[in-house]
Design a protein around this motif. Structure first.
Motif, PDB file in Angstrom:
ATOM      1  N   ILE A  75      -7.601  -1.078  -0.415  1.00 18.65           N
ATOM      2  CA  ILE A  75      -6.806  -0.059   0.254  1.00 18.65           C
ATOM      3  C   ILE A  75      -7.711   1.106   0.643  1.00 18.65           C
ATOM      4  CG2 ILE A  75      -4.915   1.609  -0.050  1.00 18.65           C
ATOM      5  CD1 ILE A  75      -3.630  -0.401  -1.972  1.00 18.65           C
ATOM      6  N   THR A  76      -7.635   1.486   1.906  1.00 24.12           N
ATOM      7  CA  THR A  76      -8.474   2.570   2.414  1.00 24.12           C
ATOM      8  C   THR A  76      -7.704   3.861   2.678  1.00 24.12           C
ATOM      9  OG1 THR A  76      -8.157   1.768   4.678  1.00 24.12           O
ATOM     10  CG2 THR A  76     -10.087   0.950   3.461  1.00 24.12           C
ATOM     11  N   GLU A  77      -6.405   3.759   2.811  1.00 19.10           N
ATOM     12  CA  GLU A  77      -5.620   4.950   3.133  1.00 19.10           C
ATOM     13  C   GLU A  77      -4.188   4.762   2.636  1.00 19.10           C
ATOM     14  OE1 GLU A  77      -4.295   7.532   7.100  1.00 19.10           O
ATOM     15  OE2 GLU A  77      -5.983   6.112   7.198  1.00 19.10           O
ATOM     16  N   PHE A  78      -3.604   5.843   2.129  1.00 13.64           N
ATOM     17  CA  PHE A  78      -2.222   5.815   1.661  1.00 13.64           C
ATOM     18  C   PHE A  78      -1.535   7.060   2.182  1.00 13.64           C
ATOM     19  CE2 PHE A  78       1.072   6.893  -1.497  1.00 13.64           C
ATOM     20  CZ  PHE A  78       1.805   5.717  -1.502  1.00 13.64           C
ATOM     21  N   ASN A  79      -0.653   6.896   3.139  1.00 19.16           N
ATOM     22  CA  ASN A  79       0.133   8.013   3.655  1.00 19.16           C
ATOM     23  C   ASN A  79       1.385   8.162   2.806  1.00 19.16           C
ATOM     24  OD1 ASN A  79      -1.733   8.368   5.725  1.00 19.16           O
ATOM     25  ND2 ASN A  79      -0.643   6.984   7.104  1.00 19.16           N
ATOM     26  N   LYS A  80       1.527   9.308   2.167  1.00 18.23           N
ATOM     27  CA  LYS A  80       2.570   9.495   1.164  1.00 18.23           C
ATOM     28  C   LYS A  80       3.972   9.261   1.726  1.00 18.23           C
ATOM     29  CE  LYS A  80       1.123  13.611   0.102  1.00 18.23           C
ATOM     30  NZ  LYS A  80       1.011  14.937  -0.570  1.00 18.23           N
ATOM     31  N   PRO A  81       4.818   8.678   0.915  1.00 21.43           N
ATOM     32  CA  PRO A  81       6.194   8.436   1.343  1.00 21.43           C
ATOM     33  C   PRO A  81       7.074   9.659   1.135  1.00 21.43           C
ATOM     34  CG  PRO A  81       5.908   7.597  -0.862  1.00 21.43           C
ATOM     35  CD  PRO A  81       4.564   8.134  -0.434  1.00 21.43           C
ATOM     36  N   ALA A  82       8.264   9.606   1.685  1.00 20.38           N
ATOM     37  CA  ALA A  82       9.303  10.550   1.269  1.00 20.38           C
ATOM     38  C   ALA A  82       9.745  10.125  -0.121  1.00 20.38           C
ATOM     39  CB  ALA A  82      10.471  10.508   2.261  1.00 20.38           C
ATOM     40  N   GLN A 102      -3.137   1.467   4.651  1.00 23.30           N
ATOM     41  CA  GLN A 102      -4.182   0.854   5.453  1.00 23.30           C
ATOM     42  C   GLN A 102      -5.158   0.136   4.522  1.00 23.30           C
ATOM     43  OE1 GLN A 102      -3.878   0.983   8.685  1.00 23.30           O
ATOM     44  NE2 GLN A 102      -2.386   2.656   8.886  1.00 23.30           N
ATOM     45  N   MET A 103      -5.593  -1.060   4.955  1.00 26.99           N
ATOM     46  CA  MET A 103      -6.540  -1.860   4.166  1.00 26.99           C
ATOM     47  C   MET A 103      -7.646  -2.399   5.050  1.00 26.99           C
ATOM     48  SD  MET A 103      -3.865  -4.001   1.767  1.00 26.99           S
ATOM     49  CE  MET A 103      -2.717  -4.209   3.119  1.00 26.99           C
ATOM     50  N   HIS A 104      -8.705  -2.798   4.403  1.00 29.29           N
ATOM     51  CA  HIS A 104      -9.843  -3.406   5.104  1.00 29.29           C
ATOM     52  C   HIS A 104     -10.358  -4.561   4.263  1.00 29.29           C
ATOM     53  CE1 HIS A 104     -13.290  -3.511   7.856  1.00 29.29           C
ATOM     54  NE2 HIS A 104     -14.052  -3.687   6.790  1.00 29.29           N
ATOM     55  N   GLY A 105     -10.862  -5.602   4.932  1.00 28.07           N
ATOM     56  CA  GLY A 105     -11.398  -6.752   4.217  1.00 28.07           C
ATOM     57  C   GLY A 105     -12.266  -7.616   5.121  1.00 28.07           C
ATOM     58  N   ASN A 106     -12.776  -8.694   4.553  1.00 29.60           N
ATOM     59  CA  ASN A 106     -13.628  -9.640   5.272  1.00 29.60           C
ATOM     60  C   ASN A 106     -12.919 -10.988   5.394  1.00 29.60           C
ATOM     61  OD1 ASN A 106     -15.865  -7.751   5.317  1.00 29.60           O
ATOM     62  ND2 ASN A 106     -16.150  -8.239   3.150  1.00 29.60           N
ATOM     63  N   VAL A 122      -5.838  -3.954   8.095  1.00 30.98           N
ATOM     64  CA  VAL A 122      -4.426  -4.234   7.875  1.00 30.98           C
ATOM     65  C   VAL A 122      -3.663  -2.921   7.837  1.00 30.98           C
ATOM     66  CG1 VAL A 122      -2.705  -5.266   6.339  1.00 30.98           C
ATOM     67  CG2 VAL A 122      -4.977  -6.293   6.541  1.00 30.98           C
ATOM     68  N   SER A 123      -2.512  -2.900   8.470  1.00 33.47           N
ATOM     69  CA  SER A 123      -1.609  -1.761   8.389  1.00 33.47           C
ATOM     70  C   SER A 123      -0.273  -2.247   7.851  1.00 33.47           C
ATOM     71  CB  SER A 123      -1.435  -1.110   9.761  1.00 33.47           C
ATOM     72  OG  SER A 123      -0.544  -0.015   9.676  1.00 33.47           O
ATOM     73  N   ALA A 124       0.110  -1.733   6.682  1.00 29.56           N
ATOM     74  CA  ALA A 124       1.402  -2.074   6.087  1.00 29.56           C
ATOM     75  C   ALA A 124       2.312  -0.862   6.227  1.00 29.56           C
ATOM     76  CB  ALA A 124       1.245  -2.465   4.628  1.00 29.56           C
ATOM     77  N   THR A 125       3.424  -1.025   6.888  1.00 27.37           N
ATOM     78  CA  THR A 125       4.355   0.082   7.115  1.00 27.37           C
ATOM     79  C   THR A 125       5.673  -0.177   6.391  1.00 27.37           C
ATOM     80  OG1 THR A 125       5.157  -0.944   9.154  1.00 27.37           O
ATOM     81  CG2 THR A 125       3.312   0.595   9.346  1.00 27.37           C
ATOM     82  N   GLY A 126       6.432   0.903   6.260  1.00 24.72           N
ATOM     83  CA  GLY A 126       7.721   0.764   5.573  1.00 24.72           C
ATOM     84  C   GLY A 126       7.576   0.397   4.112  1.00 24.72           C
ATOM     85  N   VAL A 127       6.506   0.889   3.474  1.00 22.43           N
ATOM     86  CA  VAL A 127       6.276   0.580   2.059  1.00 22.43           C
ATOM     87  C   VAL A 127       7.145   1.507   1.198  1.00 22.43           C
ATOM     88  CG1 VAL A 127       4.573   0.434   0.220  1.00 22.43           C
ATOM     89  CG2 VAL A 127       3.916  -0.129   2.578  1.00 22.43           C
ATOM     90  N   SER A 128       7.955   0.918   0.337  1.00 15.13           N
ATOM     91  CA  SER A 128       8.823   1.685  -0.551  1.00 15.13           C
ATOM     92  C   SER A 128       8.662   1.174  -1.977  1.00 15.13           C
ATOM     93  CB  SER A 128      10.292   1.565  -0.125  1.00 15.13           C
ATOM     94  OG  SER A 128      10.478   2.067   1.189  1.00 15.13           O
ATOM     95  N   PHE A 129       8.875   2.063  -2.931  1.00 17.66           N
ATOM     96  CA  PHE A 129       8.793   1.656  -4.334  1.00 17.66           C
ATOM     97  C   PHE A 129       9.847   2.394  -5.137  1.00 17.66           C
ATOM     98  CE2 PHE A 129       6.114   5.440  -4.231  1.00 17.66           C
ATOM     99  CZ  PHE A 129       6.488   6.113  -5.385  1.00 17.66           C
ATOM    100  N   HIS A 130      10.178   1.851  -6.287  1.00 18.92           N
ATOM    101  CA  HIS A 130      11.001   2.552  -7.270  1.00 18.92           C
ATOM    102  C   HIS A 130      10.516   2.176  -8.662  1.00 18.92           C
ATOM    103  CE1 HIS A 130      13.246  -1.323  -6.852  1.00 18.92           C
ATOM    104  NE2 HIS A 130      13.310  -1.198  -8.168  1.00 18.92           N
ATOM    105  N   GLU A 131      10.699   3.091  -9.590  1.00 16.95           N
ATOM    106  CA  GLU A 131      10.203   2.890 -10.958  1.00 16.95           C
ATOM    107  C   GLU A 131      11.108   3.634 -11.929  1.00 16.95           C
ATOM    108  OE1 GLU A 131       8.232   0.959 -13.176  1.00 16.95           O
ATOM    109  OE2 GLU A 131       6.409   1.582 -12.137  1.00 16.95           O
ATOM    110  N   ASN A 132      11.530   2.939 -12.969  1.00 17.17           N
ATOM    111  CA  ASN A 132      12.241   3.583 -14.071  1.00 17.17           C
ATOM    112  C   ASN A 132      11.215   4.123 -15.060  1.00 17.17           C
ATOM    113  OD1 ASN A 132      15.063   3.070 -13.412  1.00 17.17           O
ATOM    114  ND2 ASN A 132      14.588   0.912 -13.762  1.00 17.17           N
TER     115      ASN A 132
END
Length: 490
Positions: A75-82, A102-106, A122-132
């Motif tokens: 992972i090269t970049e993480f744009n913070k979520p709401a 954002q990610m990079h690889g070979n 690689v660009s991954a969008t709409g990434v959401s998480f939840h944690e108890n």
């Protein structure tokens, strides 16, 4: 280490409870929605830094005639979520929505006739998480934190290949995207969970639950029940008791009920019961801490002659009690002081008040030695002080209390006292005449010693790098209340 310290803000703000205990605590803390909002912001900053560089497992597979290998994915970049932190009966629920990663690889592939390699983004969008986030206390009264029930969803994953033949990408790009998407879910959950379970627990292990006071007393901030939560704020009840360091034991009284407060405009509120200081005063009385033999050497140089029986100045005890000059010439008077009962402190909505009662035994001690033929030899054998009389002294005082940074400070003021002779070998002692001597003893020795302890302050339990911002102090019945915002400064 930075992430360990940073996540401590989040942990500090979630480590609180609403107690239904029948026994009132000596110390209570409330975190409001304002505090949770700030905690969430800090936690996201920490997560953003922690997730950069996280590796995604290598991927290999076959699509049609192509065999591919994906390596070095990170992972090269993480744009913070709401994001937000909400409370539930079991603890904290942390969510984040619509982050971008954002990610990079070979990559490397081969077919029956061709092999090639290159790199990709690689660009991954709409990434959401939840944690108890579950909070509890361990067997030593320390807070314990554990993350559970992590979930991650990813909207879409797009790839940009560099190098090789573009006509081949379409044969396996969708499969590669799905592989990376599946692997990324585990990595995001792992980063969030590890931030809580590892870094968070390490930060909590450094939280002080005991504080040493003048190397004699021990302030106990440990939790004595499991955390509980309200909808809009969290409260934590702690022991808040000061024990004798070498042999801790509870006093024979309990803390009074803490007064309610509905204000939630600040991030954090701290209730400090006067039980805390009263438990210290009890232990001090029990272990004879409040005893001191005062001599002329304890007084400032300008006041030392006040304890002379043979006077060269107007204001000395020999002039106040003429019989001392006659019966015990060339002596200095020692004061053997001790508390007669447990001193007490009571906070009121208008002031902090204290009272104490003490016994002072007066002794005459020769200052010129025990020369043969000197009449001092009649009443002083081998320089043993001769008993004179005993006073009962009562004292009442108020105290100025303030909070600075993360410490409460106190200073006595308006000290008033009364004296009464209760036993004597000296005739015609005037109680009021002795006020002068007691005034010197209290104001030049006793009160400064008490104020020196107050100047060192009473440290409140905070996690490393978390600081109070613009704290204010208000008085309530049997309680000092601190209202403050918080700032994390690694």
């Amino acid at each position: 280490m930075a992430s360990i310290s940073a996540i401590s803000v989040f942990l500090l703000l979630v480590n609180y409870r609403l107690s239904t205990a029948l026994v009132s605590p000596g110390f209570k803390t409330r975190i409001t929605s304002e505090g949770l909002t700030y905690a969430n912001s800090v936690a996201l900053d920490v997560l953003s830094k922690a997730i950069i560089g996280v590796s995604v497992p290598d991927q290999s597979g076959t699509a049609s005639i192509v065999t591919y290998h994906l390596t070095g994915i990170h992972i090269t970049e993480f744009n913070k979520p709401a994001s937000q932190v909400t409370l539930n009966p079991n603890g904290v629920y942390w969510t984040g929505n619509n982050a971008v990663i954002q990610m990079h690889g070979n990559w490397r592939y081969n077919t029956l006739f061709i092999s090639d390699s290159g790199n990709f983004d690689v660009s991954a969008t709409g990434v959401s998480f939840h944690e108890n986030v579950a909070l509890s206390k361990d067997t030593n009264g320390r807070p314990h934190i554990k993350a559970s029930g992590c979930g991650v969803s990813i909207g879409s994953v797009s790839l940009t290949f560099h190098g090789g033949a573009s006509w081949l990408y379409n044969l396996f790009s969708s499969i590669v995207a799905n592989d990376i998407k599946s692997a990324l879910v585990g990595q995001v959950c792992g980063a969030v969970t590890d931030l809580i379970n590892t870094n968070g627990e390490n930060a909590l292990s450094k939280l002080p639950v005991t504080v040493d006071i003048v190397n004699t007393f021990l302030l106990d901030y440990s939790m004595d029940e499991q955390p509980m939560f309200q909808k809009n704020f969290m409260e934590s009840y702690h022991k808040g008791e000061i024990d004798w360091k070498s042999s801790p034991a509870p006093p024979p009284f309990t803390a009074p009920p803490l007064p309610p407060r509905n204000d939630t405009s600040r991030m954090m509120y701290v209730w400090v019961s006067d039980f805390m200081l009263n438990s210290m005063l009890y232990q001090g009385q029990l272990h004879k801490f409040f005893a001191y033999n005062l001599t002329a050497q304890d007084l400032p140089l300008a006041n030392r002659s006040a304890l002379n029986t043979t006077c060269h100045t107007l204001l000395c005890i020999g002039n106040l009690i003429p019989q001392l000059q006659k019966s015990y010439p060339n002596c200095q008077v020692d004061l053997h002081m001790r508390s007669a009962s447990v001193p007490s402190v009571a906070a009121t909505p208008t002031d902090v008040l204290g009272s104490a009662s003490g016994i002072i035994d007066f002794y005459a001690r020769p200052v010129t030695g025990n020369n043969r033929g000197n009449r001092l030899f009649r009443y002083s054998i081998r320089n043993t002080p001769a008993y004179l009389f005993t006073l009962n002294v009562t004292m009442s005082t108020a105290a100025d209390v303030q909070v600075k940074n993360e410490t409460i400070y106190g200073k006595l003021r308006d000290v008033k006292f009364g004296v009464k002779v209760v036993k004597t070998t000296i005739k015609d002692i005037n109680d009021k005449a002795l006020q002068f001597i007691i005034d010197i003893a209290l104001n030049t020795v006793v009160i400064p010693k008490i104020n020196s302890i107050g100047a060192k302050g009473l440290a409140l339990p905070t996690i490393e790098n978390v600081h109070f911002v613009n704290p204010s102090l208000s008085l309530m019945q049997r309680t000092v209340l601190i209202s403050t915002d918080l700032h994390y400064a690694p």
